[in-house]
Motif scaffolding. Structure first.
Motif, short mmCIF file in Angstrom:
data_model
loop_
_atom_site.label_atom_id
_atom_site.label_comp_id
_atom_site.label_asym_id
_atom_site.label_seq_id
_atom_site.Cartn_x
_atom_site.Cartn_y
_atom_site.Cartn_z
N ALA A 46 0.83 -1.20 0.00
CA ALA A 46 0.00 0.00 0.00
C ALA A 46 0.87 1.25 0.00
CB ALA A 46 -0.93 0.00 1.20
N ALA A 47 1.96 1.21 0.76
CA ALA A 47 2.90 2.34 0.78
C ALA A 47 3.52 2.52 -0.60
CB ALA A 47 3.97 2.10 1.83
N ARG A 48 3.86 1.41 -1.24
CA ARG A 48 4.45 1.47 -2.58
C ARG A 48 3.46 2.05 -3.59
NH1 ARG A 48 6.87 2.34 -6.36
NH2 ARG A 48 8.46 1.15 -7.48
N ASP A 49 2.17 1.83 -3.35
CA ASP A 49 1.14 2.37 -4.23
C ASP A 49 0.89 3.86 -4.01
OD1 ASP A 49 0.77 -0.09 -5.37
OD2 ASP A 49 -0.98 -0.62 -4.17
N GLY A 50 1.55 4.43 -3.00
CA GLY A 50 1.41 5.86 -2.74
C GLY A 50 0.40 6.22 -1.68
N LEU A 51 -0.14 5.22 -0.97
CA LEU A 51 -1.09 5.53 0.09
C LEU A 51 -0.38 6.12 1.30
CD1 LEU A 51 -2.83 3.68 -1.73
CD2 LEU A 51 -3.86 2.78 0.37
N ARG A 52 -1.13 6.85 2.10
CA ARG A 52 -0.58 7.39 3.34
C ARG A 52 -0.61 6.33 4.43
NH1 ARG A 52 -4.27 12.59 4.01
NH2 ARG A 52 -5.80 10.96 3.51
N ALA A 84 7.62 0.45 6.67
CA ALA A 84 7.36 0.56 5.23
C ALA A 84 7.87 1.90 4.72
CB ALA A 84 5.87 0.41 4.95
N VAL A 85 8.17 1.91 3.42
CA VAL A 85 8.69 3.12 2.78
C VAL A 85 7.54 3.86 2.10
CG1 VAL A 85 10.33 4.06 1.13
CG2 VAL A 85 10.93 2.01 2.44
N PHE A 86 7.15 4.99 2.68
CA PHE A 86 6.10 5.82 2.11
C PHE A 86 6.74 6.96 1.30
CE2 PHE A 86 4.25 3.66 5.68
CZ PHE A 86 2.95 3.41 5.31
N ASP A 87 5.89 7.73 0.64
CA ASP A 87 6.40 8.83 -0.18
C ASP A 87 7.18 9.84 0.63
OD1 ASP A 87 5.31 7.68 -2.39
OD2 ASP A 87 3.53 8.98 -2.47
N ASP A 88 6.86 9.95 1.92
CA ASP A 88 7.55 10.91 2.78
C ASP A 88 8.61 10.25 3.64
OD1 ASP A 88 5.80 9.50 4.32
OD2 ASP A 88 4.96 11.23 5.39
N GLY A 89 9.00 9.01 3.30
CA GLY A 89 10.07 8.34 4.01
C GLY A 89 9.61 7.08 4.73
N SER A 90 10.53 6.43 5.43
CA SER A 90 10.22 5.20 6.16
C SER A 90 9.41 5.52 7.40
CB SER A 90 11.51 4.47 6.55
OG SER A 90 12.21 4.03 5.40
#
Length: 231
Positions: A46-52, A84-90
């Motif tokens: 989900a994080a890879r898909d760009g979710l918050r 998890a690695v999100f758009d704003d970091g781990s």
């Protein structure tokens, strides 16, 4: 290819989750490691898909429900932690009460291993089997049924060279004192029975192999061997 420890951990988690998806697709209920891996992997995908973060946690809560896991698992898997690695970091995701849903399928991110259909092979013969033992007896799919527990009473001659007509890896349980009808199908491949109860230990279709196996079964007190079998 050189991978960092974090990347290796991520691949290990993904593989464990794929195994869980494949088993669940076959209709199997998941154990603790499988359920944990699938929930954690759902967060990462989900994080890879760009979710918050909050959205990823909610998606993870929806992927499994109490009916998707083995008894007792819901009492153990009460919280899942995964980085998890999100758009704003781990970010550390804490999925509390993770077994809220039960909607596996196309909506579960990362699912790439389809499970085979949960169907039983077509039996060649059917036999009535009675368990005379005071304990339950389970027989697995590829056990030479002729050599099954001596306290199971059935036509041993008809079961020679056969296995249960159930999916690979499954088993059939005979309750104490109970009786059931089972389907059998011929053992495939090279048709060699090694081990089991030691009544054959060789080629099933070799000259005299069946007669010798019936003689051994009778000598060892196996039920279901009628007078004259193996003579």
């Amino acid at each position: 290819m050189r991978l960092t420890p974090t990347e290796r951990d991520r691949l290990l988690l993904f593989n464990a989750a794929e195994l869980a998806r494949a088993r669940r697709a076959r209709g199997l209920r998941l154990n603790v490691p499988e359920a944990t891996a699938l929930i954690a992997d759902t967060v990462c995908e989900a994080a890879r898909d760009g979710l918050r973060l909050a959205e990823a946690i909610e998606r993870a809560r929806a992927v499994l429900g109490p009916d998707d896991v083995l008894p007792g698992v819901a009492d153990v898997v009460t919280e899942v932690h995964v980085e998890a690695v999100f758009d704003d970091g781990s970010r550390l995701a804490v999925v509390s009460d993770p077994l809220q849903g039960g909607s596996l399928g196309d909506a579960a991110p990362g699912a790439v291993l389809p499970g085979p259909p949960h169907t039983e092979p077509e039996p060649a013969v059917r036999l009535r089997v009675r368990n005379t033992a005071p304990v339950p007896v389970s027989v697995t799919s590829h056990f030479h049924f002729f050599e099954a527990n001596p306290r199971l009473d059935f036509d041993r001659s008809a079961a020679y060279g056969m296995r249960l007509a159930i999916p690979a890896g499954a088993s059939f349980r005979f309750d104490p004192g109970g009786e059931a009808e089972v389907g059998l199908m011929p053992i495939g491949g090279a048709r060699v029975a090694i081990g089991f109860a030691g009544l054959v230990d060789g080629e099933l279709d070799a000259p005299g192999a069946k007669e010798e196996a019936l003689r051994r079964a009778a000598a060892c007190g196996y039920l279901g061997v009628t007078k004259g079998d193996g003579a």
